[in-house]
Motif scaffolding. Structure first.
Motif, mmCIF file in Angstrom:
data_model
loop_
_atom_site.group_PDB
_atom_site.id
_atom_site.type_symbol
_atom_site.label_atom_id
_atom_site.label_comp_id
_atom_site.label_asym_id
_atom_site.label_seq_id
_atom_site.Cartn_x
_atom_site.Cartn_y
_atom_site.Cartn_z
ATOM 1 N N SER A 474 29.910 58.495 33.791
ATOM 2 C CA SER A 474 30.818 58.444 34.473
ATOM 3 C C SER A 474 30.670 56.410 33.701
ATOM 4 N N THR A 475 31.571 55.529 35.032
ATOM 5 C CA THR A 475 31.915 54.392 33.743
ATOM 6 C C THR A 475 31.238 53.393 33.223
ATOM 7 N N THR A 476 29.609 53.464 34.298
ATOM 8 C CA THR A 476 28.393 52.964 34.060
ATOM 9 C C THR A 476 27.385 54.177 33.208
ATOM 10 N N ALA A 477 27.514 54.930 33.532
ATOM 11 C CA ALA A 477 26.584 55.368 32.373
ATOM 12 C C ALA A 477 27.407 55.500 31.026
ATOM 13 N N THR A 478 28.234 55.627 30.986
ATOM 14 C CA THR A 478 28.785 55.529 29.381
ATOM 15 C C THR A 478 28.522 55.559 28.498
ATOM 16 N N LEU A 479 27.772 54.418 28.185
ATOM 17 C CA LEU A 479 26.937 53.465 26.937
ATOM 18 C C LEU A 479 25.532 54.159 26.716
ATOM 19 N N PHE A 480 24.771 54.878 28.292
ATOM 20 C CA PHE A 480 23.700 55.764 28.026
ATOM 21 C C PHE A 480 24.225 57.088 27.518
ATOM 22 N N VAL A 481 24.863 58.138 27.505
ATOM 23 C CA VAL A 481 25.336 59.041 26.985
ATOM 24 C C VAL A 481 25.489 58.878 25.425
ATOM 25 N N THR A 482 26.348 57.900 25.297
ATOM 26 C CA THR A 482 26.679 57.592 23.912
ATOM 27 C C THR A 482 25.299 58.161 23.129
ATOM 28 N N LEU A 483 24.670 57.354 23.755
ATOM 29 C CA LEU A 483 23.706 56.527 22.514
ATOM 30 C C LEU A 483 22.568 57.354 22.232
ATOM 31 N N SER A 484 22.584 58.295 23.434
ATOM 32 C CA SER A 484 21.728 60.499 23.638
ATOM 33 C C SER A 484 22.132 61.063 22.823
ATOM 34 N N GLN A 485 23.437 60.150 22.224
ATOM 35 C CA GLN A 485 24.490 61.472 21.412
ATOM 36 C C GLN A 485 24.486 60.944 20.002
ATOM 37 N N MET A 486 23.897 59.531 19.653
ATOM 38 C CA MET A 486 23.564 58.956 18.404
ATOM 39 C C MET A 486 22.399 58.656 18.056
ATOM 40 N N ILE A 487 20.621 58.899 19.034
ATOM 41 C CA ILE A 487 19.355 59.069 18.787
ATOM 42 C C ILE A 487 18.814 59.049 19.840
ATOM 43 N N SER A 488 17.181 60.024 19.382
ATOM 44 C CA SER A 488 16.988 61.112 20.135
ATOM 45 C C SER A 488 15.514 60.287 20.198
ATOM 46 N N GLY A 489 14.396 60.921 21.480
ATOM 47 C CA GLY A 489 13.006 61.144 21.083
ATOM 48 C C GLY A 489 13.082 59.680 21.569
ATOM 49 N N HIS A 490 11.476 58.748 21.456
ATOM 50 C CA HIS A 490 11.072 57.699 21.350
ATOM 51 C C HIS A 490 11.857 56.539 21.423
ATOM 52 N N MET A 491 12.701 56.369 20.334
ATOM 53 C CA MET A 491 13.544 56.032 19.828
ATOM 54 C C MET A 491 15.070 54.990 21.269
ATOM 55 N N LEU A 492 15.277 56.529 20.998
ATOM 56 C CA LEU A 492 16.290 56.656 22.667
ATOM 57 C C LEU A 492 15.265 55.793 23.905
ATOM 58 N N VAL A 493 14.199 56.733 24.356
ATOM 59 C CA VAL A 493 13.863 55.817 25.629
ATOM 60 C C VAL A 493 13.244 54.571 25.683
ATOM 61 N N ILE A 494 13.545 53.694 23.805
ATOM 62 C CA ILE A 494 13.341 52.257 23.828
ATOM 63 C C ILE A 494 14.748 51.454 23.739
ATOM 64 N N VAL A 495 15.446 52.077 23.404
ATOM 65 C CA VAL A 495 16.276 51.417 22.855
ATOM 66 C C VAL A 495 17.063 51.100 24.466
ATOM 67 N N SER A 496 16.869 52.377 25.485
ATOM 68 C CA SER A 496 17.317 52.367 26.617
ATOM 69 C C SER A 496 16.890 51.384 26.864
ATOM 70 N N PHE A 497 15.733 51.246 27.183
ATOM 71 C CA PHE A 497 15.019 50.508 28.205
ATOM 72 C C PHE A 497 15.678 49.205 27.352
ATOM 73 N N MET A 498 15.305 48.618 26.066
ATOM 74 C CA MET A 498 16.800 46.835 25.888
ATOM 75 C C MET A 498 17.473 46.991 26.985
ATOM 76 N N CYS A 499 18.654 47.489 26.476
ATOM 77 C CA CYS A 499 20.004 48.186 27.563
ATOM 78 C C CYS A 499 19.409 47.365 28.803
ATOM 79 N N VAL A 500 18.396 48.196 29.626
ATOM 80 C CA VAL A 500 18.389 47.927 30.991
ATOM 81 C C VAL A 500 18.046 46.972 31.168
ATOM 82 N N VAL A 501 17.182 45.557 29.841
ATOM 83 C CA VAL A 501 16.001 44.884 30.336
ATOM 84 C C VAL A 501 18.465 43.583 29.895
ATOM 85 N N LEU A 502 18.443 43.823 29.380
ATOM 86 C CA LEU A 502 19.520 43.413 28.416
ATOM 87 C C LEU A 502 20.566 43.863 30.216
ATOM 88 N N THR A 503 21.015 44.197 30.173
ATOM 89 C CA THR A 503 21.806 44.378 31.702
ATOM 90 C C THR A 503 21.079 43.097 32.639
#
Length: 601
Positions: A474-503
């Motif tokens: 979906s439009t609003t999930a594209t950023l997180f799906v792109t991140l999941s294709q680039m990185i994984s594991g704990h780093m994905l969780v950390i960066v995703s959390f940062m994106c949530v905070v930034l949003t």
């Protein structure tokens, strides 16, 4: 012979006592009544509200699509002229020796956070990727969708939607308000920008109507922004927590998730609005910019930076070369009669069957051919292809009204809020500095975001690594799906959390700035407004977004339709602002020349 002094005697009546002390009663009451009626309508009759708004939007775009697009072109050309002409460009927004209140870093970060923060988080990956699938070059059949050749069109229109044209909408409002407020010492409110045209009528009903339109447009523009933002918040929270109640189906935020996220954002926004621009908004804006740079660094290191770097240069040159054609590109709806006149004789009897599919902007040639049945399927291949080609004007209108015009309505609805906010933080800057700083600089940063984040998403799909996962998000999930294709594991969780905070911080910045601006308009330009009114408007804004989300079944359709409808009357106000500002500047320059003439001395 000297010119008559400009009209500056703007008298906006304010209540001397009571709950509305310091506010203009007609503006405050009518604005609240209008918003309350929208809330009640969407809450009591959600299905009726959604269907009616959809119908109104469709009819409005049929009649005013060209008006929207050419109006935005006029805003851009108007500002270019003001910046180029030496006499107007060096005019200062304030006294001749006055200097800016905020540093360039704080000025830019506040402008960036309020103007396009949430939009960048939602659309930095989704916009280029979506336009890679469909843009006027693919719709007209010039290039194949999702191909290497389609990248040019994808970024040409991505830059159009987030570039000079878009920021010009904000700056027309901001420059108009700042010019009168700081050179003529007039109230910082919407009606002020039309005083050269309205004169003393600005003090009456006409002035009230203009300010009310500004308040309503601001509410709808901010509502759509927050609607998209909370949807992305839920997507990110689900990725981090895997809480099932946040989602309704496959990657679709649930209504409950949206309402909880909305309530959280609005409580924080209202608290920030109470603290004012100098503290809450300023500090949050600085945090936004820092976190944005960190996210950008993640994509530079782990994404397709070489692809993005090459794309940025090529796309920027392409955008500048096509600036004028893009500005004047406007389409009207195609009728069945026009479609029939372009058909070959053997296809002419089947107009009713062929017209809807041939003019569907979101279909493809293959889907058009596959959808034919009966006698239309038996037509010669040449006739079928000719029928699809005949629908090009209709498809171009459908694409533009559903994509570009949606953006222009969003920017226009957001312009009273961002424009007034820009004016508040831009005292002491020259006209040229204001235009270059608030049009060129943010555009170049937006382009970098769109190419670095969006380019990584396109490259992952183009080379097959993502295998359609990003395209299907979906439009609003594209950023997180792109991140999941680039990185994984704990780093994905950390960066995703940062994106949530930034949003979250972007949402809070947009909402609290919107609350402050609405109160400024209703108080006749007073910057320090009552705390209770900020809290009240925070609650009303929450109700508008929540009820329209419910009316849309948890989707954003009702919100976006309301915004497109509400933006139309304010687009007329923006055009009048251009006329008024041009008149005011010309007359002020003539007065200055007369005052410096030998005859005067």
């Amino acid at each position: 012979m000297s010119l008559q002094d400009p009209f500056t005697d703007l008298k906006i009546e304010r209540q001397d006592s009571g709950f509305y002390k310091g506010y203009n009663l007609p503006i405050a009451l009518v604005s609240k009544i209008a918003v309350s009626l929208l809330v009640l309508w969407a809450l009591v009759w959600p299905l009726s509200a959604n269907d009616t708004l959809r119908s109104w939007k469709s009819g409005l775009l049929s009649e005013f699509n060209i008006f929207y697009d050419l109006s935005v072109a006029l805003f851009a050309f108007f500002l270019i002229v003001l910046a180029i002409i030496p006499a107007t460009g060096r005019m200062r927004l304030g006294c001749d020796d006055e200097r800016p209140e905020f540093t360039n870093f704080s000025w830019f970060s506040m402008m960036f956070g309020a103007g396009l923060g949430v939009g960048l988080m939602v659309y930095a990956t989704a916009e280029p990727l979506g336009l890679w699938e469909t843009n006027p070059l693919t719709v007209s059949g010039e290039v194949a969708a999702k191909s290497q050749d389609a990248i040019t069109g994808a970024y040409r229109y991505t830059f159009l939607h987030t570039g000079f044209h878009a920021w010009a909408i904000y700056v027309v409002t901001g420059l108009s308000l700042a010019y009168y407020a700081y050179t003529r010492d007039m109230p910082l409110t919407i009606r002020t920008a039309l005083t050269p045209l309205l004169g003393e009528y600005s003090n009456g009903v006409a002035g009230h109507v203009i300010d009310i339109l500004g308040v309503v447009a601001t509410i709808l523009g901010v509502a759509v922004t927050i609607g998209y933002g909370v949807s992305q918040l839920v997507d990110g929270a689900f990725l981090i927590t895997s809480a099932d109640w946040l989602m309704d189906g496959v990657m679709k935020p649930s209504t409950a998730g949206l309402i909880v996220a909305l309530a959280t954002v609005m409580v924080m926004s209202t608290l920030s609005a109470v603290s004012g621009v100098g503290r809450g908004v300023k500090y949050l804006s600085n945090l936004n910019l820092i976190l944005s740079l960190v996210l950008l660094a993640v994509f530079i290191v782990f994404g397709s930076f070489a692809f993005a770097l090459t794309t940025y240069g090529q796309a920027l040159v392409d955008y500048i070369i096509n600036f004028v054609p893009l500005s004047l590109q406007a389409y009207g709806p195609m009728s069945e009669v026009e479609f029939a006149s372009a058909l070959p004789p053997e296809a002419a009897p089947f107009v009713a069957e062929l017209f809807p599919a041939a003019t569907d902007a979101w279909g493809t040639r293959d889907s058009f051919l596959a959808g034919l049945s009966g006698e239309t399927a038996a037509l010669p291949d040449t006739a079928k292809h000719a029928a699809y080609e005949a629908g090009i004007p209709g498809r171009l209108f459908g694409w533009q009204s559903g994509w570009t015009t949606f953006y222009w309505a969003w920017w226009i609805a957001f312009s009273p809020f961002v424009g007034l906010f820009l004016a508040r933080i831009s005292r002491g800057r020259t006209v040229r500095e204001f235009i270059l700083g608030a049009v060129i600089a943010p555009s170049l940063v937006c382009f970098a975001w769109m190419t670095i984040l969006g380019g990584s998403a396109i490259d992952l799909e183009l080379n097959g690594d993502a295998n359609g996962a990003i395209l299907s998000a979906s439009t609003t999930a594209t950023l997180f799906v792109t991140l999941s294709q680039m990185i994984s594991g704990h780093m994905l969780v950390i960066v995703s959390f940062m994106c949530v905070v930034l949003t979250m911080t972007f949402l809070v910045t947009s909402a609290d700035s919107g609350i402050l601006v609405m109160n400024t308009i209703m108080s006749g330009g007073v910057e320090e407004t009552g705390v209770m009114h900020r809290i009240l408007w925070g609650g009303l804004l929450t109700l508008v977004i929540g009820t329209l989300l419910i009316a849309g079944g948890g989707g954003l359709e009702a919100l976006t339709n309301s915004m497109i409808i509400g933006a139309l009357p304010f687009s007329v106000v923006l055009l009048l602002m251009c006329v008024a500002l041009g008149k005011a500047m010309i007359n002020d320059l003539r007065r200055a020349r007369y005052d410096e003439s030998p005859a005067k001395r």
